[in-house]
Write an enzyme that holds these catalytic residues in place. Structure first.
Site, PDB file in Angstrom:
ATOM      1  CB  SER A 227     -27.509  91.349 -14.765  1.00  0.00           C
ATOM      2  OG  SER A 227     -28.236  91.863 -13.682  1.00  0.00           O
ATOM      3  CG  ASP A 385     -23.875  89.590  -7.702  1.00  0.00           C
ATOM      4  OD1 ASP A 385     -24.838  90.293  -7.344  1.00  0.00           O
ATOM      5  OD2 ASP A 385     -23.822  89.007  -8.800  1.00  0.00           O
ATOM      6  CG  HIS A 415     -24.600  92.454 -10.137  1.00  0.00           C
ATOM      7  ND1 HIS A 415     -25.026  91.176 -10.441  1.00  0.00           N
ATOM      8  CD2 HIS A 415     -25.308  93.274 -10.954  1.00  0.00           C
ATOM      9  CE1 HIS A 415     -25.938  91.230 -11.379  1.00  0.00           C
ATOM     10  NE2 HIS A 415     -26.136  92.483 -11.718  1.00  0.00           N
TER      11      HIS A 415
END
Length: 445
Positions: A227, A385, A415
């Site tokens: 991320s 995501d 995600h």
């Protein structure tokens, strides 16, 4: 004469018999009342938790429960009670609560020695296999960011899962790979401070002193992150790969559902997954503004792509080509979606937030020559995501620059799924993604 008088009207009084009132039903037994109350509460909870999800999402009820937990946290943050009372900012309060629950001390186990240390003056946690044969080195940057009087954790999953999930992942990596794993503990900073912080930690990690201290082979070092950490890992890999003064450089880079650009919030994945938990499209725009220390009132402009309109003088054709998903994405990802490029928008946004086009914050915008010098890459993406297309476009740009890339895509992933490879929120896709990630490192590092 007697007159027969008849009344002009009559009163008629009817007396109804008394009604028999049925007796009240006997009270429910305590056990039955408890069941009824439980059923009502369960129904209310199910109503709160339930969220329509795409049919392909792995274990949707687990994701719904996770999303309900996060929404509750977000509501707590938005309540502003502590802030109104002058105790602290609401996000500082939430960070503190999460730290109480999740952050754990550096505790060793039979297979891995864990210590807290400094890496170029930067706090870090070191996971070292006790076998003593470690030759590989792995650094995972994670950052908590703040802005003026407000602070957030830039990475959604550092924010809500804290150190515990990453502690388990780092231990498993150290043990399975027989590698030294260094996890960057999260400070509070805003761009570009955390970028310089990442760079300092990485330079120290590649120094002869650190490599010798932990018996790391200088030909087998890696940088990775997920991320927001993937953003920093990509930016650091670009910078250090172009630094000819370094004697040691990273052999590989591993990017897990990385966030790589903030100019287009209408990529197919942003459109397809705008309402898919747990990283919603508006939240991503909000996080970008907080990460860059920008005015949060700009959020609607970002969500409308007004900040990247054609009348933005700071965004030229060369920059736009680097995130042109109509040419960078495969057909099966573009689907029926259409790009949104406005003729006119808010031309002052990039001038107000210049970091939007800074490659240190948006690695996808790097020049091809810079990308071509970066190490072999592993890029993991998930179908459900909003950041999916950031990663897939980066894969294509790296390949076009001549870099060897493994693109690992999960059709049922969402995600942050990798950090849910452990109890209590263990998921199938979390375990698969973690095992494949570690397997790739084992074969390439």
């Amino acid at each position: 004469m007697t007159e027969n008088l008849q009344p002009d009207f009559y009163f008629e009084i009817a007396v109804n018999p008394p009604r028999t009132v049925p007796p009240l039903p006997p009270p429910l037994p305590p056990a039955m009342r408890l069941r009824l109350a439980g059923a009502v509460l369960l129904s209310a909870a199910a109503y709160y938790v339930y969220l329509p999800l795409p049919s392909g999402v792995s274990e949707p009820w687990k994701l719904m429960l996770l999303d309900a937990l996060f929404r509750s946290f977000m509501q707590a943050v938005r309540s502003d009670v502590a802030h109104a009372l002058g105790v602290c900012h609401r996000v500082h309060l939430l960070n503190q609560v999460v730290s109480w629950v999740e952050v754990i001390e550096a505790r060793s186990c039979p297979a891995v020695h864990v210590t807290d240390s400094l890496l170029g003056g930067v706090p870090a946690r070191v996971f070292q296999p006790k076998s003593g044969g470690a030759e590989r080195g792995h650094i995972l940057p994670r950052w908590r960011v703040g802005a003026r009087q407000r602070a957030i954790t830039h990475s959604w999953f550092t924010y809500f899962t804290g150190m515990r999930s990453y502690d388990l992942l780092c231990r498993k990596m150290a043990e399975d790979l027989d590698a030294v794993v260094i996890y960057r503990l999260a400070p509070e900073a805003v761009f570009p401070d955390q970028y310089h912080d990442a760079l300092a930690a990485s330079r120290a990690f590649l120094s002869t002193q650190i490599l010798e201290r932990y018996s790391i082979d200088p030909e087998r070092v890696c940088v990775s992150g997920d991320s927001a950490g993937g953003n920093l890992a990509a930016a650091v890999a670009q910078e250090l790969s172009s630094d000819d003064s370094l004697a040691v450089k990273f052999k590989v880079q591993a990017l897990i559902y990385p966030v790589l650009q903030a100019l287009d919030f209408y990529t197919p994945s942003y459109q397809q997954n705008k309402a898919v938990p747990i990283l919603y499209r508006p939240i991503m725009a909000r996080f970008w503004l907080q990460y860059l220390g920008a005015d949060p009132s700009l959020e609607p402009l970002l969500l409308a792509n007004n900040h990247s309109s054609l009348d933005q003088p700071a965004i030229g054709a060369n920059t736009r080509s680097k995130l042109d998903w109509t040419s960078l994405l495969p057909g099966e990802r573009k689907k029926h979606f259409r790009p949104l490029v406005k003729e006119t928008g808010s031309p002052g946004v990039v001038g107000e937030v210049p970091a939007l086009v800074d490659v240190r914050a948006a690695p996808l915008l790097a020049e091809q020559g810079v990308l071509g010098r970066t190490p072999k890459a592993y890029v993991m993406t998930c179908e459900y995501d909003v950041l999916r297309d950031d990663g897939l476009m980066y894969v294509k740009r790296l390949q076009d620059a001549g870099v060897s890339v493994t693109s690992d895509h999960y059709e049922d992933g969402f995600h942050g799924c990798m950090v849910f490879a452990f109890l209590p929120m263990m998921s199938s896709v979390g375990q698969r993604s973690m095992n494949n990630f570690i397997s790739w490192l084992d074969h390439n590092l």
